[in-house]
Design a protein around this motif. Structure first.
Motif, mmCIF file in Angstrom:
data_model
loop_
_atom_site.group_PDB
_atom_site.id
_atom_site.type_symbol
_atom_site.label_atom_id
_atom_site.label_comp_id
_atom_site.label_asym_id
_atom_site.label_seq_id
_atom_site.Cartn_x
_atom_site.Cartn_y
_atom_site.Cartn_z
ATOM 1 N N THR A 152 10.711 -7.898 12.293
ATOM 2 C CA THR A 152 10.319 -8.461 10.992
ATOM 3 C C THR A 152 9.501 -9.751 11.063
ATOM 4 O O THR A 152 9.187 -10.323 10.016
ATOM 5 N N ASP A 169 12.456 -0.371 -1.235
ATOM 6 C CA ASP A 169 11.852 0.112 0.005
ATOM 7 C C ASP A 169 12.873 0.225 1.116
ATOM 8 O O ASP A 169 13.865 -0.508 1.165
ATOM 9 N N SER A 182 0.796 0.046 -2.655
ATOM 10 C CA SER A 182 1.191 -0.120 -1.257
ATOM 11 C C SER A 182 0.440 -1.300 -0.677
ATOM 12 O O SER A 182 -0.586 -1.735 -1.210
ATOM 13 N N ALA A 241 2.589 -4.258 5.663
ATOM 14 C CA ALA A 241 3.869 -4.959 5.725
ATOM 15 C C ALA A 241 3.685 -6.451 5.951
ATOM 16 O O ALA A 241 4.436 -7.272 5.415
ATOM 17 N N SER A 289 14.852 -4.995 6.938
ATOM 18 C CA SER A 289 14.825 -6.111 5.996
ATOM 19 C C SER A 289 15.588 -7.287 6.586
ATOM 20 O O SER A 289 16.734 -7.123 7.019
ATOM 21 N N GLY A 292 13.630 0.430 5.451
ATOM 22 C CA GLY A 292 13.110 -0.111 6.698
ATOM 23 C C GLY A 292 13.966 -1.241 7.235
ATOM 24 O O GLY A 292 15.193 -1.258 7.063
ATOM 25 N N THR A 332 9.761 -4.165 6.892
ATOM 26 C CA THR A 332 8.832 -3.338 7.664
ATOM 27 C C THR A 332 9.293 -1.896 7.598
ATOM 28 O O THR A 332 10.486 -1.614 7.478
ATOM 29 N N PRO A 333 8.346 -0.962 7.640
ATOM 30 C CA PRO A 333 8.705 0.439 7.416
ATOM 31 C C PRO A 333 9.550 1.000 8.548
ATOM 32 O O PRO A 333 9.454 0.556 9.695
ATOM 33 N N VAL A 351 3.992 -0.706 3.423
ATOM 34 C CA VAL A 351 5.207 -0.564 2.631
ATOM 35 C C VAL A 351 4.813 -0.252 1.186
ATOM 36 O O VAL A 351 3.819 -0.777 0.677
#
Length: 825
Positions: free
Chosen positions: A511, A462, A560, A563, A466, A464, A532-533, A549
């Motif tokens: 986050t 994914d 999906s 988050a 992290s 975003g 998070t996206p 996410v």
């Protein structure tokens, strides 16, 4: 004759065949039927041994499982050339036994840290025992097996013994051609797939030989039906093939040596085999062992405090075994193909590829063990494979060609961290900072221009924000800033520090989730989420409390999640990298969530999942991962958790978790990527707490083990950057700026900060504090990092005030045509 011969059977191959092919004047050339054979498959990824000679002369690597040789690699450690190579036993009339299926196995290294193995395979019916020694010839491209066949029932003359080899040259099962031939009158079996050839020879006479197509005309089919070789095909072209030979037990008394050699053409491979067989096996064995022993003696004695199950010497040997001998410093992730028995030619790379993140982790393990020169080779390799824009490929072949095309920001940050770790641990190898500055500068510029959002997290799934990636990026920026300062670039150095401060201040904004259902369920105020996206819709950066996410590797309908519902041990990196204190209340809250949601009790102790909802693992019934599945615990995460425990002053807990890693292995002490976490399924070889069908060994896990041993000896985290600790834990520096950029178009900003606009090209910013009742212009400045920036004086604005701005792009002489707004909160 097979009418479907591939067009790429070249003149070279025809010359090979005409020169080396055995002919019988009483028969026409015997072509194997059944082209092209069944669809090829790789084999078990749960290796019980890996090995190679510790020099540059012998460019061949081997793997073991189920008592036999599996993938053998040549001439590079990223090119598999066989599927497997084992023995079949019959009585000539009614008994058929294949050692990999019908034996119990014992597999022990000669000694810890020397990857040569003693194998004992005992027939489940109690009829025979096979004893083997497996190693490579340190002076030739040959894998040697010294074999002793012991009848447990009856006499030696009651048995027939056959070698069965499945070539998969150059990483492919299809497209192989095999034939019977000889080298200087010595009978051998050959296989070729451009540009490689292998040859199989034996110290004992070969009574019969055959080549065939797997599943139709190969030796396994013949022997399982007839209990002796009734087919003696001389040629099988351009398919999935197997080579079979009957060994003359009577002539050798049950003791013999099998030699499998490799080369560019048949004569090279044949000469290598003949030369090895003519040499003293005892001398070859001595040289192989002595080279490994000598190297082991140069390392730090982190194992002076003995442990019941000590993996230190095995682990450093695993790291060296996986290093390339032509692209020095290139260390692949694993000599395996995860769930290989369920994969074929479509999985060309497996795990025998270089991941820059794993590579740096492995270099850290080498430095922790005192293998400074070997770690320096890694740094040189990274320097050579850096892309022109400063980043590194997601993963790559040893020659630097990208395999997958994702982009992971931590993989650009990690080489910078390695530069600093090398500087701290081995100034002798590190040398002058100027030597490494061009590489660091390009990498830092890429991070500054493209971070903090990553296209993929460290689990390659994914994109975003992290926590793990942020920790690596921020640490790298501070290290690069120190190097820039030492190079006399004070302005660019300060810019990087300011960027690092801004990102560090916003980790929680991006986050850390609060007041969620998960927080209330476990009685905490908040916690760091897995990821998070990114700002996907172009209208404001995501926050932990909104957005979804993707959950990769899961079936439709569960692919999906919000988050805030997904957590991961990745947040431990905030402590490991020195950005947050171990007793920070937010970390303590997160630890509680991680343990309650992701921890599982195994026979060896606690273990952790990558994240809740992970789909990378076997299905519930134990069937192999096939694009979907259920993620299983990773032993290396116990090592990461142990480092947190050490940071918290709980060394006894860290020692206990070291034991979890140790007891996740089998008799040969190889650490798997994942371990099975459910009831035993013996028919699928899945046992609680032991290797699943994923990669084994995982080199990264062994490097984590070595670093944990070093950390426990030192009493501190070995690879923790000092820059972050000093700046954020000791001096507690906070940011002056809040960043806005086109991949992070924030709609709100904290009160008391200056707004810094980061742009990819020169611009004039037209801005207003009063909704265009008045306006001001400000030109962008060059940051020194392939970025333009404009600082707007928002630090005095009260909560609720708004700034509005747009851009005039100088290079293209055009207006943006859109306004952007940021509100002070």
């Amino acid at each position: 004759m097979n009418t479907n011969l591939s067009n790429d059977l070249s003149n070279d191959l025809n010359n090979d065949l005409s020169t080396s092919l055995s002919t019988d004047p009483s028969n026409d050339l015997r072509y194997a039927p059944g082209w092209p054979g069944i669809e090829p498959r790789w084999t078990s990824s749960a290796k019980t041994g890996v090995g190679t000679a510790l020099n540059l002369h012998s460019r061949v690597w081997f793997t073991l499982s189920h008592g036999i040789l599996d993938e053998i690699y040549f001439p590079r450690v990223d090119q598999a050339c066989t599927r497997d190579f084992g023995l079949i036993i019959t009585d000539g009339s009614s008994f058929f036994s294949e050692e990999k299926r019908h034996c119990t196995f014992q597999n022990l290294p000669f000694e810890p840290g020397v990857p040569a193995y003693e194998l004992t395979n005992t027939c489940m019916q109690g009829r025979y025992r096979i004893e083997k020694e497996v190693l490579t010839d340190p002076w030739r491209n040959v894998v040697l097996q010294k074999v002793r066949f012991v009848p447990l029932q009856g006499k030696l003359s009651n048995y027939r013994l056959y070698a069965l080899l499945s070539p998969h040259l150059a990483n492919f099962g299809y497209g192989n051609t095999g034939w019977l031939g000889d080298y200087k009158g010595k009978p051998m079996l050959f296989a070729k797939r451009d540009p490689l050839t292998l040859a199989l020879g034996c110290s004992a006479p070969l009574l019969k030989r055959s080549v065939g197509f797997v599943g139709v005309s190969d030796g396994w089919q013949d022997l399982s039906q007839h209990f002796q070789m009734t087919w003696q095909y001389q040629l099988a072209e351009n398919g999935n093939i197997a080579l079979t030979a009957e060994i003359d037990l009577a002539a050798c008394g049950g003791e013999f040596i099998l030699a499998l050699g490799f080369g560019g053409i048949w004569a090279q491979a044949g000469q290598q085999v003949a030369s090895s067989l003519l040499s003293s096996y005892e001398a070859t064995r001595k040289d192989y062992v002595l080279q490994w022993q000598n190297w082991q003696q140069t390392l730090k004695k982190l194992d002076e405090k003995r442990r019941t199950t000590d993996l230190y010497r095995v682990s450093v040997a695993v790291l060296r075994t996986h290093e390339s001998k032509d692209f020095l410093g290139g260390i692949i992730a694993s000599l395996s193909v995860p769930w290989g028995f369920n994969k074929g030619d479509e999985d060309l790379g497996g795990y025998h590829l270089v991941w820059p993140r794993d590579l740096v982790e492995n270099a850290g393990g080498l430095l922790a063990a005192g293998a400074d020169e070997e770690a320096l080779r890694v740094l040189h390799y990274l320097e050579a494979t850096q892309e022109a824009d400063g980043h590194w490929a997601q993963n790559m072949w040893l020659d630097g060609r990208p395999y997958w095309n994702g982009q992971q920001m931590d993989e650009t940050a990690f080489p910078i961290l390695l530069v600093d770790l090398m500087r701290r641990e081995s100034q002798r190898c590190f040398g002058d900072s100027k030597r490494w500055w061009p590489m660091v500068r390009k990498a830092a510029a890429f991070i500054a221009a493209n971070g903090p959002v990553t296209q993929q997290d460290r689990w390659e799934e994914d994109g975003g924000y992290s926590p793990f990636t942020l920790a690596a990026e921020i640490s790298a920026l501070l290290i690069a800033a120190d190097l820039a300062q030492s190079m006399g670039e004070a302005g660019p150095a300060e810019f990087l520090r300011q960027m690092a401060d801004t990102w560090n201040d916003n980790i929680e904004r991006w986050t850390y989730a609060v007041n969620t259902d998960l927080a209330r369920q476990f009685g905490v105020q908040g916690y760091y989420v897995r990821i998070t996206p990114p700002d996907a819709d172009g209208d404001g950066a995501a926050s932990p409390i909104d957005g979804f996410v993707p959950i990769k590797n899961r079936a439709i309908g569960s692919s999906s999640a919000a988050a805030v519902e997904v957590v991961s041990p990745d947040a431990l990196a905030l402590v490991r990298f020195g950005l947050r204190a171990h007793d920070d209340p937010r970390m303590l809250n997160t630890i509680k969530i991680i343990d309650d949601v992701l921890r599982v009790k195994l026979p060896q102790g606690p273990a952790w999942y990558r994240y809740n909802g992970d789909g990378y693992g076997e299905h519930e019934d134990g069937s192999p991962f096939d694009g979907t599945g259920i993620g299983r615990p990773w032993p290396l995460l116990a090592g990461e958790r142990a480092h947190y425990e050490l940071a918290a002053g709980r060394s006894a807990s860290a020692e206990a978790l070291l034991g979890v890693m140790e007891n996740s292995t089998g008799a040969t002490r190889l650490i798997p990527e994942q371990v099975w976490d459910a009831k035993d399924i013996p028919e699928r070889e899945l046992f609680a707490g032991k290797a699943s069908g994923s990669a084994c060994p995982l080199v990264w896990a062994h490097s984590e083990y070595i670093k944990l041993r070093r950390s426990l000896v030192d009493g501190r985290i070995f690879d923790q950057p000092p820059q972050t600790v000093e700046r954020y834990l000791e001096k507690k520096i906070s940011a002056q700026y809040f960043n806005w950029r086109f991949n992070n178009k924030a709609r709100t900003m904290p009160c008391g900060k200056k707004l810094r606009l980061l742009l990819m090209e020169p611009a004039m910013v037209h801005w207003s504090f009063d909704n265009w009742q008045s306006g001001q212009d400000r030109d962008s400045n060059d940051s020194g990092w392939n970025l333009q920036h404009v600082d707007l004086p928002t630090e005095t604005l009260a909560v609720g005030r708004q700034i509005i701005f747009t851009f005039y792009w100088k290079n293209s002489a055009r207006w943006e045509g859109r306004d952007y707004k940021v509100t002070v909160e």
